[in-house]
Design a protein around this motif. Sequence first.
Motif, PDB file in Angstrom:
ATOM      1  N   TRP A 133      -8.084   0.828  -3.708  1.00  0.00           N
ATOM      2  CA  TRP A 133      -7.301   0.379  -2.565  1.00  0.00           C
ATOM      3  C   TRP A 133      -8.215  -0.096  -1.433  1.00  0.00           C
ATOM      4  O   TRP A 133      -8.004  -1.169  -0.863  1.00  0.00           O
ATOM      5  CB  TRP A 133      -6.399   1.514  -2.085  1.00  0.00           C
ATOM      6  N   ARG A 183       2.448   5.699  -9.326  1.00  0.00           N
ATOM      7  CA  ARG A 183       3.768   5.071  -9.174  1.00  0.00           C
ATOM      8  C   ARG A 183       4.316   4.721 -10.554  1.00  0.00           C
ATOM      9  O   ARG A 183       3.564   4.558 -11.509  1.00  0.00           O
ATOM     10  CB  ARG A 183       3.654   3.804  -8.309  1.00  0.00           C
ATOM     11  N   ASP A 189      -2.415  -4.627   0.231  1.00  0.00           N
ATOM     12  CA  ASP A 189      -1.863  -4.678   1.585  1.00  0.00           C
ATOM     13  C   ASP A 189      -0.336  -4.723   1.538  1.00  0.00           C
ATOM     14  O   ASP A 189       0.344  -3.774   1.923  1.00  0.00           O
ATOM     15  CB  ASP A 189      -2.426  -5.905   2.303  1.00  0.00           C
ATOM     16  N   TRP A 190       0.227  -5.806   0.999  1.00  0.00           N
ATOM     17  CA  TRP A 190       1.680  -5.959   1.015  1.00  0.00           C
ATOM     18  C   TRP A 190       2.377  -5.160  -0.089  1.00  0.00           C
ATOM     19  O   TRP A 190       3.587  -4.950  -0.027  1.00  0.00           O
ATOM     20  CB  TRP A 190       2.066  -7.430   0.906  1.00  0.00           C
ATOM     21  N   PHE A 216       2.113  -1.978  -0.876  1.00  0.00           N
ATOM     22  CA  PHE A 216       2.250  -0.545  -0.620  1.00  0.00           C
ATOM     23  C   PHE A 216       2.959  -0.330   0.707  1.00  0.00           C
ATOM     24  O   PHE A 216       2.710  -1.052   1.681  1.00  0.00           O
ATOM     25  CB  PHE A 216       0.877   0.131  -0.563  1.00  0.00           C
ATOM     26  N   THR A 217       3.810   0.662   0.743  1.00  0.00           N
ATOM     27  CA  THR A 217       4.434   1.041   2.008  1.00  0.00           C
ATOM     28  C   THR A 217       3.422   1.789   2.869  1.00  0.00           C
ATOM     29  O   THR A 217       2.365   2.222   2.389  1.00  0.00           O
ATOM     30  CB  THR A 217       5.644   1.943   1.773  1.00  0.00           C
ATOM     31  N   ALA A 218       3.760   1.962   4.135  1.00  0.00           N
ATOM     32  CA  ALA A 218       2.877   2.704   5.036  1.00  0.00           C
ATOM     33  C   ALA A 218       2.684   4.132   4.531  1.00  0.00           C
ATOM     34  O   ALA A 218       1.576   4.694   4.599  1.00  0.00           O
ATOM     35  CB  ALA A 218       3.450   2.708   6.452  1.00  0.00           C
ATOM     36  N   GLU A 219       3.738   4.736   3.987  1.00  0.00           N
ATOM     37  CA  GLU A 219       3.631   6.103   3.465  1.00  0.00           C
ATOM     38  C   GLU A 219       2.713   6.151   2.238  1.00  0.00           C
ATOM     39  O   GLU A 219       1.919   7.091   2.081  1.00  0.00           O
ATOM     40  CB  GLU A 219       5.019   6.627   3.096  1.00  0.00           C
ATOM     41  N   GLN A 220       2.804   5.158   1.384  1.00  0.00           N
ATOM     42  CA  GLN A 220       1.946   5.125   0.198  1.00  0.00           C
ATOM     43  C   GLN A 220       0.483   4.899   0.571  1.00  0.00           C
ATOM     44  O   GLN A 220      -0.411   5.509  -0.024  1.00  0.00           O
ATOM     45  CB  GLN A 220       2.428   4.035  -0.759  1.00  0.00           C
ATOM     46  N   LYS A 221       0.240   4.052   1.543  1.00  0.00           N
ATOM     47  CA  LYS A 221      -1.130   3.839   2.011  1.00  0.00           C
ATOM     48  C   LYS A 221      -1.712   5.131   2.573  1.00  0.00           C
ATOM     49  O   LYS A 221      -2.884   5.460   2.326  1.00  0.00           O
ATOM     50  CB  LYS A 221      -1.162   2.739   3.075  1.00  0.00           C
ATOM     51  N   LYS A 222      -0.892   5.877   3.304  1.00  0.00           N
ATOM     52  CA  LYS A 222      -1.347   7.154   3.848  1.00  0.00           C
ATOM     53  C   LYS A 222      -1.648   8.142   2.736  1.00  0.00           C
ATOM     54  O   LYS A 222      -2.667   8.858   2.767  1.00  0.00           O
ATOM     55  CB  LYS A 222      -0.279   7.713   4.793  1.00  0.00           C
TER      56      LYS A 222
END
Length: 250
Positions: free
Chosen positions: A170, A154, A135-136, A138-144
């Motif tokens: 994930w 990475r 959750d914390w 990863f950035t929003a872009e990485q989660k996408k």
Amino acid sequence: MTTGHGDICHFGWGDNQLAYRRRPGTAPTLVFLPGYASDMDGAKAIALDAMAEHRGCAMLRFDYSGTGASSGAFENGTLAGWLDEALALVDQFADGPVIAIGSSMGAWIALHLALRRPDRMQALVGIAAAPDFTDWGFTAEQKKEVQEHGQIARPNPYGAEPQVTTRALWESGQALRLLRAPIAIDCPVRLIHGDADRDVPIAVANRLMRQLRSADVQLNILKDGGHRLSEPREIAAIVRTVEALLEPDA
């Protein structure tokens, strides 16, 4: 089968053979849970095993599937799968009460182990604990990206090969998040964290301390300590923490 610390044994679980080392001794049984892509023969685990030998107490350490001496492909691993493996090994090979000692991701698994086996848990130690890192971490872009492409690679701060996270891992982590609500663990908990940890912010340790229901929670912050906490002085602090939990009045 009861073995000494030098013997690697294997336990069949699903399609895999899980490697473990079991030291016989008195209760409680120390159970070491390695971090992400780590194994049971790291410096912290070996130091704790030496302490267990000196004190005559039992210890169990093991490799998750796809790591160390266990069979399987690492990329097929998930947090839920590794948790199931830990539960199976503890149920099979850890006698009596347990002190779970988890490093990084291993602390996240240890927390779930305590929730699933509350009657067995005498205490829990989190070393650079990393609950909810999917959750914390990863950035929003990485989660996408991991959701759309099935994995994300990475830079790996500890090796030349990139650190690959699969969508299955994930999603498994997201389903096992703990920090958004009170955590129903009542045993003593000791958290050890470095103030220079670049992988797991110390804010995570503070949040975990607040969310644990136990009234006996202590956070030991090590000056200049990084994420691995494998320097001699850091390992000594970890060993002292576990030794204190073994004392009758702990």
